[in-house]
Scaffold this active site. Sequence first.
Site, PDB file in Angstrom:
ATOM      1  N   GLN A  12      -0.764  -0.005   1.286  1.00  0.00           N
ATOM      2  CA  GLN A  12      -1.738  -0.685   0.439  1.00  0.00           C
ATOM      3  C   GLN A  12      -2.798   0.310  -0.010  1.00  0.00           C
ATOM      4  OE1 GLN A  12      -2.987  -4.442   1.980  1.00  0.00           O
ATOM      5  NE2 GLN A  12      -4.851  -4.473   0.765  1.00  0.00           N
ATOM      6  N   HIS A  57      -7.190  -6.472 -11.661  1.00  0.00           N
ATOM      7  CA  HIS A  57      -6.065  -5.576 -11.960  1.00  0.00           C
ATOM      8  C   HIS A  57      -5.705  -5.634 -13.440  1.00  0.00           C
ATOM      9  CE1 HIS A  57      -4.524  -4.039  -8.047  1.00  0.00           C
ATOM     10  NE2 HIS A  57      -5.283  -5.018  -7.593  1.00  0.00           N
ATOM     11  N   ASP A  94       5.717  -4.622 -10.689  1.00  0.00           N
ATOM     12  CA  ASP A  94       4.661  -4.483  -9.686  1.00  0.00           C
ATOM     13  C   ASP A  94       4.364  -5.864  -9.128  1.00  0.00           C
ATOM     14  OD1 ASP A  94       2.649  -3.497  -8.108  1.00  0.00           O
ATOM     15  OD2 ASP A  94       1.460  -2.682  -9.758  1.00  0.00           O
TER      16      ASP A  94
END
Length: 192
Positions: A12, A57, A94
């Site tokens: 991560q 994001h 992703d």
Amino acid sequence: MPVEHEFILGGQKSGKSRRAELRAVDWLAEAPATRRAVLIATAQAHDDEMQERIVRHQADRALRVPAMRTVEEPVELARAIVTQSSPETLVVVDCLTLWLTNLLMPLRSEAARPVTRTPAAHAAMLLVALREARGPVVLVGNEIGLGVIPLGRETRAFVDALGRMNQDVAAACGRVTLMAAGLPLTLKAPAA
């Protein structure tokens, strides 16, 4: 000449997504008039924190790769890859870990839906989609098998399933990159 795919994995916040975005930037820069990039996002917002994370994001990605389009697909990943793939399009996935989570650990509301395929069948279809992809695919996933052995049968089953899937995806890709602290380590590269 076969299409080259890349698998980028790491822990991560290791720099995996940023590396995939850089691949997209490079891809687009080589022929800006004809090339496209699309991100297949697998995350689902089941709580406020995850919703905030997804929005952040999206905003960051729009600044770094403004020409990359986003398609959300939390389950039918193989179909999305085949649909989006073309010789002029780089597909970025992703992330595989969240996708597998969606398949193996659905929330109660999702668990009520009829199951049409097993997670293993979905994973097999992913490998077929990679073979059939007409353009390059960059896949992002987590390497979570380096830590302690997790408690709980379900968690151990998930770690095992992810490890098997990572091995299969790595075998299907011509390039495999491990990210640590923002730095890439090439695990597999195309033969020169």
